[in-house]
Design a protein around this motif. Sequence first.
Motif, PDB file in Angstrom:
ATOM      1  N   GLU A  69       0.869  -1.246   0.004  1.00  0.00           N
ATOM      2  CA  GLU A  69       0.169   0.076  -0.042  1.00  0.00           C
ATOM      3  C   GLU A  69       0.972   1.233  -0.009  1.00  0.00           C
ATOM      4  O   GLU A  69       1.611   1.383   1.031  1.00  0.00           O
ATOM      5  N   GLN A  71       1.729   5.379  -0.250  1.00  0.00           N
ATOM      6  CA  GLN A  71       1.318   6.771   0.023  1.00  0.00           C
ATOM      7  C   GLN A  71       2.128   7.997  -0.409  1.00  0.00           C
ATOM      8  O   GLN A  71       3.178   7.763  -0.345  1.00  0.00           O
ATOM      9  N   THR A  73       0.776   8.406  -3.660  1.00  0.00           N
ATOM     10  CA  THR A  73       0.292   8.092  -5.140  1.00  0.00           C
ATOM     11  C   THR A  73       1.600   7.403  -5.549  1.00  0.00           C
ATOM     12  O   THR A  73       2.641   7.404  -5.130  1.00  0.00           O
ATOM     13  N   GLU A 101      -5.070  -1.070  -7.774  1.00  0.00           N
ATOM     14  CA  GLU A 101      -6.283  -0.573  -7.318  1.00  0.00           C
ATOM     15  C   GLU A 101      -6.182   0.697  -5.987  1.00  0.00           C
ATOM     16  O   GLU A 101      -5.291   0.451  -5.405  1.00  0.00           O
ATOM     17  N   GLN A 102      -7.319   1.432  -5.895  1.00  0.00           N
ATOM     18  CA  GLN A 102      -7.294   2.403  -4.984  1.00  0.00           C
ATOM     19  C   GLN A 102      -8.011   1.928  -3.773  1.00  0.00           C
ATOM     20  O   GLN A 102      -9.170   1.505  -3.872  1.00  0.00           O
ATOM     21  N   LYS A 103      -7.462   1.892  -2.724  1.00  0.00           N
ATOM     22  CA  LYS A 103      -8.219   1.732  -1.272  1.00  0.00           C
ATOM     23  C   LYS A 103      -9.095   2.749  -0.804  1.00  0.00           C
ATOM     24  O   LYS A 103     -10.198   2.784  -1.171  1.00  0.00           O
ATOM     25  N   GLU A 106      -6.973   8.186  -1.826  1.00  0.00           N
ATOM     26  CA  GLU A 106      -5.587   7.910  -2.586  1.00  0.00           C
ATOM     27  C   GLU A 106      -4.471   6.903  -2.469  1.00  0.00           C
ATOM     28  O   GLU A 106      -3.631   7.156  -2.861  1.00  0.00           O
ATOM     29  N   ILE A 108      -2.875   3.802  -2.986  1.00  0.00           N
ATOM     30  CA  ILE A 108      -2.862   2.659  -4.171  1.00  0.00           C
ATOM     31  C   ILE A 108      -2.516   1.361  -3.654  1.00  0.00           C
ATOM     32  O   ILE A 108      -1.318   1.386  -3.108  1.00  0.00           O
TER      33      ILE A 108
ATOM     34  N   SER B  87     -10.385  -1.474 -10.382  1.00  0.00           N
ATOM     35  CA  SER B  87      -9.208  -2.242 -10.404  1.00  0.00           C
ATOM     36  C   SER B  87      -8.502  -2.537 -11.823  1.00  0.00           C
ATOM     37  O   SER B  87      -9.550  -3.075 -12.547  1.00  0.00           O
ATOM     38  N   PRO B 110      -4.239   7.640  -8.628  1.00  0.00           N
ATOM     39  CA  PRO B 110      -5.341   7.459  -8.121  1.00  0.00           C
ATOM     40  C   PRO B 110      -6.293   8.657  -8.571  1.00  0.00           C
ATOM     41  O   PRO B 110      -5.970   9.645  -8.671  1.00  0.00           O
ATOM     42  N   THR B 116      -8.486   3.969 -10.418  1.00  0.00           N
ATOM     43  CA  THR B 116      -7.388   4.018 -10.743  1.00  0.00           C
ATOM     44  C   THR B 116      -6.894   4.241 -12.117  1.00  0.00           C
ATOM     45  O   THR B 116      -7.579   3.542 -12.820  1.00  0.00           O
TER      46      THR B 116
END
Lengths: 126, 134
Positions: A69, A71, A73, A101-103, A106, A108, B87, B110, B116
Amino acid sequence: MRMTSFDTINFVVEEAKKEFADKYEFCERDYEILKKCCVLFDYLLKDVEIISYESEINEFEKTTALTAECQPTLNYVWLTDPKLLSVFQRLMLNTKSLKFEQKEDEIIRMTITFPSLWHIKTDSPK
Amino acid sequence: MMENYKNQNEDSEVDDFFEMLRTITNNGKMLDFDSMFDSIVNPREVQKVMYVYKLLRDTTGGENVTVNLELHEPFRSCGGVSVEGDSIVIYNTPAFMTALMLSDNFEVIPKLHGKTEMVFGFNDLAEYIWEEQL
């Protein structure tokens, strides 16, 4: 000290080894390749702020998924650095799939899935 | 898994574009009078973009994925292929590596509503002609 992706994977693999020991044979050679891939993965993300690493083994396919994950971006200019591109290329050669995917907020999630480390046990020839 | 592509029926559009490329190659150059300087489209680089677009359109999976092509935006010399979705999953890693190696830049961004975007950027789609070169 920053946690490495291999630390995360190693923990779940050791647990899975015990669980699958009856039916499946663990492939040490593939695990060595996976170890090297983890080093490449860490190198690729060396300038990115990692929030967490997660690892999971698929019970049916026996594939190993590694999720980072990132941070704020995941915004790379990987290809301007030929060294990073070759690292990425070597990593991809041993990867089954790659997912972005984006949790939330922002963040990723980048997930790479490695092929199975276990093979079905076969009786040795007598 | 290939699903929900917005651009599934754009084959004819792609073919039209290749036809245009052939015309450009035959004519030798195409002048862009809209911009401040004249420019020549670089067919080889544009072909790279089109190839990456087709490759990603056929091999990228995920949820609500759309593959978009942008040529000569925001400048004549720039372009890119973007993949947007809830996704994005790449099962065909060799194809993905080919796309990476052909492009000049790669980003994962994002976007709003939890989406995304993966962008493959290209430079040198057109070469500007300066006065001294004429």
